[in-house]
Design an enzyme around this catalytic site. Structure first.
Site, PDB file in Angstrom:
ATOM      1  N   CYS A 253       0.839  -1.184   0.000  1.00  0.00           N
ATOM      2  CA  CYS A 253       0.000   0.000   0.000  1.00  0.00           C
ATOM      3  C   CYS A 253       0.880   1.241   0.000  1.00  0.00           C
ATOM      4  O   CYS A 253       2.098   1.159   0.046  1.00  0.00           O
ATOM      5  CB  CYS A 253      -0.903  -0.004   1.224  1.00  0.00           C
ATOM      6  SG  CYS A 253      -1.745  -1.574   1.527  1.00  0.00           S
TER       7      CYS A 253
ATOM      8  N   ARG B  28       2.149   1.844  -7.060  1.00  0.00           N
ATOM      9  CA  ARG B  28       2.385   0.722  -6.157  1.00  0.00           C
ATOM     10  C   ARG B  28       1.242  -0.278  -6.188  1.00  0.00           C
ATOM     11  O   ARG B  28       1.388  -1.419  -5.740  1.00  0.00           O
ATOM     12  CB  ARG B  28       2.590   1.232  -4.728  1.00  0.00           C
ATOM     13  CG  ARG B  28       3.850   2.058  -4.555  1.00  0.00           C
ATOM     14  CD  ARG B  28       3.896   2.714  -3.195  1.00  0.00           C
ATOM     15  NE  ARG B  28       3.991   1.750  -2.128  1.00  0.00           N
ATOM     16  CZ  ARG B  28       5.146   1.326  -1.596  1.00  0.00           C
ATOM     17  NH1 ARG B  28       6.286   1.779  -2.055  1.00  0.00           N
ATOM     18  NH2 ARG B  28       5.157   0.452  -0.616  1.00  0.00           N
TER      19      ARG B  28
ATOM     20  N   TRP C 233      -4.138  -1.778  -0.798  1.00  0.00           N
ATOM     21  CA  TRP C 233      -4.162  -3.009  -1.606  1.00  0.00           C
ATOM     22  C   TRP C 233      -4.636  -4.096  -0.667  1.00  0.00           C
ATOM     23  O   TRP C 233      -3.958  -4.450   0.286  1.00  0.00           O
ATOM     24  CB  TRP C 233      -2.768  -3.306  -2.144  1.00  0.00           C
ATOM     25  CG  TRP C 233      -2.710  -4.319  -3.242  1.00  0.00           C
ATOM     26  CD1 TRP C 233      -2.820  -4.093  -4.587  1.00  0.00           C
ATOM     27  CD2 TRP C 233      -2.493  -5.724  -3.116  1.00  0.00           C
ATOM     28  NE1 TRP C 233      -2.694  -5.260  -5.299  1.00  0.00           N
ATOM     29  CE2 TRP C 233      -2.493  -6.285  -4.420  1.00  0.00           C
ATOM     30  CE3 TRP C 233      -2.312  -6.575  -2.034  1.00  0.00           C
ATOM     31  CZ2 TRP C 233      -2.309  -7.649  -4.655  1.00  0.00           C
ATOM     32  CZ3 TRP C 233      -2.129  -7.940  -2.265  1.00  0.00           C
ATOM     33  CH2 TRP C 233      -2.128  -8.452  -3.564  1.00  0.00           C
TER      34      TRP C 233
ATOM     35  N   ASN D 250       0.581  -0.056   6.573  1.00  0.00           N
ATOM     36  CA  ASN D 250       1.036  -1.015   5.558  1.00  0.00           C
ATOM     37  C   ASN D 250       1.545  -2.248   6.277  1.00  0.00           C
ATOM     38  O   ASN D 250       2.202  -2.135   7.312  1.00  0.00           O
ATOM     39  CB  ASN D 250       2.183  -0.443   4.723  1.00  0.00           C
ATOM     40  CG  ASN D 250       1.727   0.631   3.771  1.00  0.00           C
ATOM     41  OD1 ASN D 250       0.543   0.894   3.639  1.00  0.00           O
ATOM     42  ND2 ASN D 250       2.675   1.258   3.107  1.00  0.00           N
ATOM     43  N   GLY D 251       1.308  -3.419   5.711  1.00  0.00           N
ATOM     44  CA  GLY D 251       1.818  -4.648   6.305  1.00  0.00           C
ATOM     45  C   GLY D 251       0.698  -5.585   6.683  1.00  0.00           C
ATOM     46  O   GLY D 251      -0.463  -5.421   6.276  1.00  0.00           O
TER      47      GLY D 251
ATOM     48  N   GLU E 198      11.432 -14.310 -18.208  1.00  0.00           N
ATOM     49  CA  GLU E 198      11.146 -12.898 -18.017  1.00  0.00           C
ATOM     50  C   GLU E 198      10.208 -12.378 -19.111  1.00  0.00           C
ATOM     51  O   GLU E 198       9.281 -11.605 -18.840  1.00  0.00           O
ATOM     52  CB  GLU E 198      12.442 -12.086 -18.001  1.00  0.00           C
ATOM     53  CG  GLU E 198      12.259 -10.583 -17.877  1.00  0.00           C
ATOM     54  CD  GLU E 198      11.578 -10.129 -16.600  1.00  0.00           C
ATOM     55  OE1 GLU E 198      11.185  -8.951 -16.529  1.00  0.00           O
ATOM     56  OE2 GLU E 198      11.419 -10.950 -15.670  1.00  0.00           O
TER      57      GLU E 198
ATOM     58  N   LYS F  33       6.463 -10.732 -18.493  1.00  0.00           N
ATOM     59  CA  LYS F  33       6.067  -9.421 -18.997  1.00  0.00           C
ATOM     60  C   LYS F  33       4.735  -9.505 -19.732  1.00  0.00           C
ATOM     61  O   LYS F  33       3.859  -8.655 -19.568  1.00  0.00           O
ATOM     62  CB  LYS F  33       7.135  -8.865 -19.949  1.00  0.00           C
ATOM     63  CG  LYS F  33       8.349  -8.315 -19.269  1.00  0.00           C
ATOM     64  CD  LYS F  33       8.025  -7.046 -18.516  1.00  0.00           C
ATOM     65  CE  LYS F  33       8.935  -6.893 -17.312  1.00  0.00           C
ATOM     66  NZ  LYS F  33       8.685  -7.818 -16.213  1.00  0.00           N
TER      67      LYS F  33
ATOM     68  N   GLU G  92       1.725 -10.360 -17.161  1.00  0.00           N
ATOM     69  CA  GLU G  92       1.371  -9.408 -16.116  1.00  0.00           C
ATOM     70  C   GLU G  92       0.744  -8.130 -16.654  1.00  0.00           C
ATOM     71  O   GLU G  92      -0.039  -7.495 -15.939  1.00  0.00           O
ATOM     72  CB  GLU G  92       2.584  -9.095 -15.235  1.00  0.00           C
ATOM     73  CG  GLU G  92       3.714  -8.333 -15.880  1.00  0.00           C
ATOM     74  CD  GLU G  92       4.895  -8.146 -14.930  1.00  0.00           C
ATOM     75  OE1 GLU G  92       4.722  -8.281 -13.710  1.00  0.00           O
ATOM     76  OE2 GLU G  92       6.005  -7.869 -15.423  1.00  0.00           O
TER      77      GLU G  92
ATOM     78  N   HIS H 284       7.931 -33.239 -23.353  1.00  0.00           N
ATOM     79  CA  HIS H 284       7.533 -33.988 -22.162  1.00  0.00           C
ATOM     80  C   HIS H 284       6.189 -33.498 -21.642  1.00  0.00           C
ATOM     81  O   HIS H 284       6.044 -33.178 -20.465  1.00  0.00           O
ATOM     82  CB  HIS H 284       8.615 -33.893 -21.081  1.00  0.00           C
ATOM     83  CG  HIS H 284       9.915 -34.492 -21.484  1.00  0.00           C
ATOM     84  ND1 HIS H 284      10.094 -35.850 -21.630  1.00  0.00           N
ATOM     85  CD2 HIS H 284      11.097 -33.915 -21.819  1.00  0.00           C
ATOM     86  CE1 HIS H 284      11.333 -36.088 -22.016  1.00  0.00           C
ATOM     87  NE2 HIS H 284      11.967 -34.929 -22.146  1.00  0.00           N
TER      88      HIS H 284
ATOM     89  N   LYS I 160       3.653  -2.787  -7.107  1.00  0.00           N
ATOM     90  CA  LYS I 160       5.057  -2.626  -7.483  1.00  0.00           C
ATOM     91  C   LYS I 160       5.993  -3.275  -6.483  1.00  0.00           C
ATOM     92  O   LYS I 160       6.912  -3.994  -6.851  1.00  0.00           O
ATOM     93  CB  LYS I 160       5.374  -1.132  -7.610  1.00  0.00           C
ATOM     94  CG  LYS I 160       6.812  -0.833  -8.022  1.00  0.00           C
ATOM     95  CD  LYS I 160       7.116  -1.343  -9.407  1.00  0.00           C
ATOM     96  CE  LYS I 160       8.509  -0.968  -9.873  1.00  0.00           C
ATOM     97  NZ  LYS I 160       8.854  -1.596 -11.158  1.00  0.00           N
TER      98      LYS I 160
END
Length: 621
Positions: free
Chosen positions: A2, A27, A76, A111-112, A494, A498, A501, A517, A616
């Site tokens: 947050c 964020r 968040w 936050n947390g 990576e 990208k 997301e 396989h 973020k």
């Protein structure tokens, strides 16, 4: 995850809070709110769900919250669904019909995650507290209020009692009705920064929120509290004794956190990669050589290292995966790459002569930070590679290398990724040289190759129109697969991340030899398969795997530095990268993958910089 802002001074607080919250939007959040303690000692609070513009409209640009001391928050959701009731700030009393809470002693944002939330909730109910939300934050605020009233003590003592009782992580900012013009804060594991000027004091979870006002900042430590008054900040330990914390100065330009004419931060940050890499290399170079002595990585130490463990999350973990191949090949050291969220909960066989490298853009990633602490507790030397000076990892790691990417606003990392990768490449080269696995001529050649990277990325960016055209052909794809071998596999991961997301396309990355396989059964007509083809000793094998996909209807895209006919004849579309030593090709190959994800997201009309459900900086487990 947050965002917190706070202000006390002589300006209208709401204006400062809204500006700060706007700079923390990247964020990730689902609701926002502000509380201002007016000059008559009344707590005024307004909250709104959705985008920050909803709060701006609801507060009439902040005009409905007059006063010079306030706190704000973007949430968040963790405990409780995203709605207005669960949005921050939270109060020690019970909400009335209006936005003025005269029966509340304390208001706060957090936050947390409070881990013993249920235990504390039961305690409050036993003492006749009425609860109105599903959040752990309300519990923390009311626990402070409980101690404040029961023992008739001041804010710092009440907060310290809370810190002793609470388990979990928090950056907590509180205002007390009895102490107008003052903000009280406490911290454990979640980021918090405090800035001061001559007559104003600012609080934020990220420096970008306050850079327009001050560069003089303090980094509050774990289990510490602080009292903020205009132009001053006083710090306290758990005993309530005042302590000194050094003042730091932020050096990067506030304009670096603005779009500067680009439509999205992500595209701006893609274009900033040459400069970020150049500055990062300059910071770890001296007299034409790599110099890591400031980080404590001198010749004697590098020769003594017996093994390397790289611990990270998300894109930073992909940096570690790519670096693993280079360190093992050049320095001939055994390397393990671990997901921080797994590493911290497994039994590790500690190598006391080894080096644990933790990689994090923010320096606050919760799992990575805890992995660092576990390694230190077990007597293993730690190296932090972070982009934020003063962050928790930067302060707690035994050795630190700071990347010079500058602020990265888009949730999807680009320039921080390549800055981290070039540091790991440089570390691999220096390890190899100091351990006498390569000679001076080879060492100089590798350094020159690394120095060529910024210009070669600039060349790559000239192809963006072609990549945009390719992206337009696959914007409606439901699935995509990325494949590669050796370090190409790491870069494929990576690229896949990208795409998924920011464009919400289901995407997976596989080591190319693993397709047969089971995974190849998922290939259907028109499925895009993107192959990273930079490792010359395995290109033919990867192309062969791609042809197996083509035989089942897939479209093939090849990212390659091999300009021969084998690649061109084997795929539908090629994206060429400049020639570079195979060890370092990944840092070029990732750029078109960043652009591919970006353009597909844009073509679908999505929010590129703030993709749904993501934040973020992941500061909770």
């Amino acid at each position: 995850m947050c965002g917190i802002v706070g202000f006390t001074g002589h300006k209208q607080a709401a204006e400062v809070l809204l500006n700060g919250l706007g700079r923390l939007e990247y964020r990730g959040y689902d609701s926002a709110g502000m509380a201002v303690l007016d000059d008559e000692g009344r707590i005024n609070m307004i909250k709104a769900t959705g985008k920050l513009k909803n709060l701006i409209e609801k507060t009439d640009q902040g005009e409905k919250l007059p006063g010079h001391c306030g706190i704000g928050h973007t949430r968040w959701a963790t405990h409780g669904e995203p709605n207005e009731t669960n949005a921050h700030p939270h109060i020690s009393g019970y909400p009335e019909d209006d936005d003025v809470f005269t029966d509340s002693n304390v208001v706060g944002v957090h936050n947390g995650i409070i881990e013993n939330y249920e235990e504390l909730r039961a305690k409050l109910l036993r003492h006749d507290y009425k609860l109105y939300s599903q959040t752990d934050t309300e519990i923390a605020i009311k626990i402070v209020d409980y101690y404040y009233n029961k023992y008739k003590i001041g804010p710092i003592d009440a907060i310290n009692r809370m810190m002793v009782r609470v388990r979990g992580s928090y950056a907590l900012a509180l205002m007390f009705k009895d102490y107008p013009g003052e903000i009280y804060v406490a911290r454990k594991d979640s980021p918090m920064i405090i800035g001061v000027t001559d007559d104003e004091t600012y609080l934020a979870s990220d420096a970008s929120a306050i850079l327009n006002y001050t560069r003089k900042v303090y980094y509050i430590g774990n289990h510490q509290a602080a009292r903020l008054v205009p132009g001053e900040v006083h710090f306290y330990d758990l005993n309530g004794d005042e302590i000194n914390i050094p003042c730091s100065e932020i050096t990067w330009d506030a304009k670096a956190a603005e779009k500067n004419g680009y439509e999205h931060f992500m595209m701006k940050e893609i274009h900033e990669q040459p400069d970020a890499i150049r500055k990062t290399l300059e910071s770890i170079s001296k007299k034409g050589m790599i110099d890591l002595s400031e980080a404590g990585l001198d010749r004697e130490y590098l020769r003594s290292v017996s093994s390397v463990t790289i611990v990270a999350c998300g894109s930073a973990w992909h940096v570690g995966m790519a670096a693993q191949y280079v360190i093992e090949e050049l320095a001939e050291l055994p390397v393990r790459v671990e997901l921080a969220s797994e590493y911290r909960y497994r039994k590790n066989l500690w190598d006391k002569g080894g080096l644990v490298i933790v990689i994090s853009q923010s320096g606050e990633t919760a799992d990575t930070l805890e992995a660092l602490r576990i390694a230190k507790e077990n007597g293993v030397t730690t190296l932090g590679i972070v982009n934020v000076e003063g962050s928790s990892i930067a302060r707690e790691a035994d050795k630190v290398i700071l990347t010079k990417a500058g602020p990265e606003i888009s949730v999807a990392t680009t320039k921080a990724f390549t800055a981290q990768l070039v540091v790991m490449y440089a570390l691999a080269v220096q390890m190899a040289y100091e351990r006498e696995k390569i000679g001076k001529e080879q060492y100089t050649e590798y350094i020159n190759e690394l120095r060529s990277v910024p210009d070669k990325i600039a060349v790559m960016l000239m192809q963006k129109e072609r990549i945009q055209w390719i992206a337009s052909k696959y914007s409606s794809a439901k699935d995509a697969f990325f494949i590669g071998r050796n370090s190409d596999y790491a870069i494929s991961m990576e690229g896949s991340l990208k795409l998924k997301e920011i464009s919400y396309v289901h995407s997976e990355a596989y080591a190319a030899g693993e397709l047969k396989h089971g995974t190849i059964s998922l290939i259907e007509d028109h499925t895009p398969v993107i192959g990273v083809l930079t490792q010359k000793n395995v290109i033919e094998k990867t192309i062969s795997n791609m042809k197996e996909c083509k035989a089942r209807g897939a479209y093939l895209i090849g990212i390659t530095n091999d300009h021969g006919d084998a690649v061109k004849d084997g795929v539908d579309y090629t994206i060429n990268i400049p020639e570079i030593n195979d060890h370092f090709a990944g840092i070029l190959a990732v750029v078109p993958l960043q652009l591919l994800g970006y353009y597909i997201s844009v073509s679908k009309g999505l929010d590129v910089d703030k993709p749904r459900n993501l934040a973020k900086s992941v500061t909770v487990e």
